[in-house]
Design a protein around this motif. Structure first.
Motif, PDB file in Angstrom:
ATOM      1  N   GLN A 242       0.783  -0.972   0.169  1.00  0.00           N
ATOM      2  CA  GLN A 242      -0.126  -0.305  -0.095  1.00  0.00           C
ATOM      3  C   GLN A 242       0.963   1.169   0.112  1.00  0.00           C
ATOM      4  N   LEU A 275      -7.526   4.744  -5.481  1.00  0.00           N
ATOM      5  CA  LEU A 275      -6.324   4.359  -5.033  1.00  0.00           C
ATOM      6  C   LEU A 275      -7.481   4.126  -3.155  1.00  0.00           C
ATOM      7  N   ARG A 277     -10.611   3.106  -3.054  1.00  0.00           N
ATOM      8  CA  ARG A 277     -10.651   1.600  -3.071  1.00  0.00           C
ATOM      9  C   ARG A 277     -10.492   0.193  -2.959  1.00  0.00           C
ATOM     10  N   GLU A 278      -8.791   1.316  -3.766  1.00  0.00           N
ATOM     11  CA  GLU A 278      -8.449  -0.306  -3.724  1.00  0.00           C
ATOM     12  C   GLU A 278      -7.906  -0.737  -2.620  1.00  0.00           C
ATOM     13  N   TYR A 279      -7.467   0.477  -1.432  1.00  0.00           N
ATOM     14  CA  TYR A 279      -7.082  -0.374  -0.931  1.00  0.00           C
ATOM     15  C   TYR A 279      -8.115  -0.802  -0.104  1.00  0.00           C
ATOM     16  N   MET A 282      -8.320  -4.655  -0.609  1.00  0.00           N
ATOM     17  CA  MET A 282      -7.389  -5.627   0.106  1.00  0.00           C
ATOM     18  C   MET A 282      -7.681  -6.376   1.292  1.00  0.00           C
TER      19      MET A 282
END
Length: 312
Positions: A242, A275, A277-279, A282
């Motif tokens: 991250q 980014l 939303r990507e976090y 995960m």
């Protein structure tokens, strides 16, 4: 020895004001030069303010001086009495710059040994000869600090770009050492920029010059955001995926700042949302250390979004 532009303007204002007072055949005409010096300031706004205070000081002195000399006659102690009354009034009204002027006007009245319209008119004309010429000289030309302000803006953008690069290096490399030079440099550049922009704004003839000061005020707010980011980055002691993803964004931000592409910075807020939303997609952290690091990274992302609000 280099002669400054303000020195040249002062010399011109003194000479021309004395010439004007002499042309008008005024008594004690050389005093117009002293008034010119007192009026001439670093900016047009400051000169106008000085002229207002000098006019107020002269008016108060002529009024009180005329009254006391009329009542008590032309005696030396009356000059002191005038100053005892006038000086506190000038200080109270914020016109203490006119204390020297008031002292000389009192002496002029004493030397004239009469209170008449001619004597009063002579003092008024001397006053306006000095102030008028000084204001005209100052209004005629005032060197712009626009170039210096622009240089500071460019240096500031460069230092911010360097700082974000350093943050990216920290997120990508464990044990990365940074001396923090950019922090002090950014702070100094903001203060320099505000000082130069303020002087330029006081001579402003266009809205753009006034906006320069607001620009550095905005940078000051952004710097507070940067300092919060720095505190959060210090909690990221390990390299995690991250953090590497955030480092890529920080390098992109640094590249745009360094190349002056400020118009594109607002678009990066959409990338921050992606980014984030990507976090969220995960897997959850499995250890306390990982949880704290990812929490710090998420807060940095939020601060970065706040930083970019200035470019919307």
């Amino acid at each position: 020895m280099k002669i400054g532009f303000r020195t040249v303007k002062t010399a011109l204002a003194v000479v021309f004001s004395i010439y004007l007072a002499h042309f008008l055949q005024l008594d004690t005409y050389t005093f117009a030069g002293v008034i010119a010096i007192l009026t001439l300031q670093a900016t047009r706004k400051a000169s106008l303010a000085a002229a207002g205070k000098l006019s107020l000081a002269a008016g108060i002195t002529l009024l009180i001086g005329s009254g006391l000399f009329y009542l008590l006659d032309f005696r030396i102690y009356v000059v002191g009495l005038i100053l005892l009354l006038v000086i506190p009034l000038l200080v109270k009204t914020g016109a203490e710059r006119g204390i020297v002027l008031s002292s000389v006007v009192s002496l002029h009245l004493f030397a004239a040994e009469e209170i008449s319209s001619a004597v009063i008119w002579n003092e008024v004309l001397i006053l306006f000869s000095g102030m008028g010429v000084s204001l005209l000289v100052n209004m005629a030309y005032m060197p712009s600090r626009k170039k210096r302000v622009q240089e500071i803006r460019e240096k500031l953008a460069g230092e911010c770009a360097s700082l974000f690069t350093q943050l990216a290096n920290h997120l990508e490399s464990e044990g990365y050492i940074w001396d923090g030079r950019e922090i002090l440099s950014i702070s100094e550049l903001i203060e320099q920029g505000k000082a130069e922009a303020l002087l330029n704004a006081e001579n402003a003839m266009t809205r753009d010059e006034i906006n320069d000061y607001q620009y550095f005020e905005e940078k000051e707010k952004q710097f507070e955001t940067i300092k919060r980011m720095l505190a959060l980055v210090s909690h990221v002691q390990k390299v995690v995926v991250q953090g590497e993803m955030l480092a890529v964004m920080l390098r992109k931000l640094a590249e745009k700042l360094g190349r002056g592409k400020h118009a594109e910075l607002g678009e990066m807020r959409d990338e921050i949302r992606v980014l984030r939303r990507e976090y969220e997609a995960m897997p959850l952290p499995t250890t306390r250390d990982e949880f704290e690091i990812r929490a710090a990274l998420l807060q940095i992302l939020n601060e970065l979004e706040s930083y970019l609000l200035a470019y919307q």
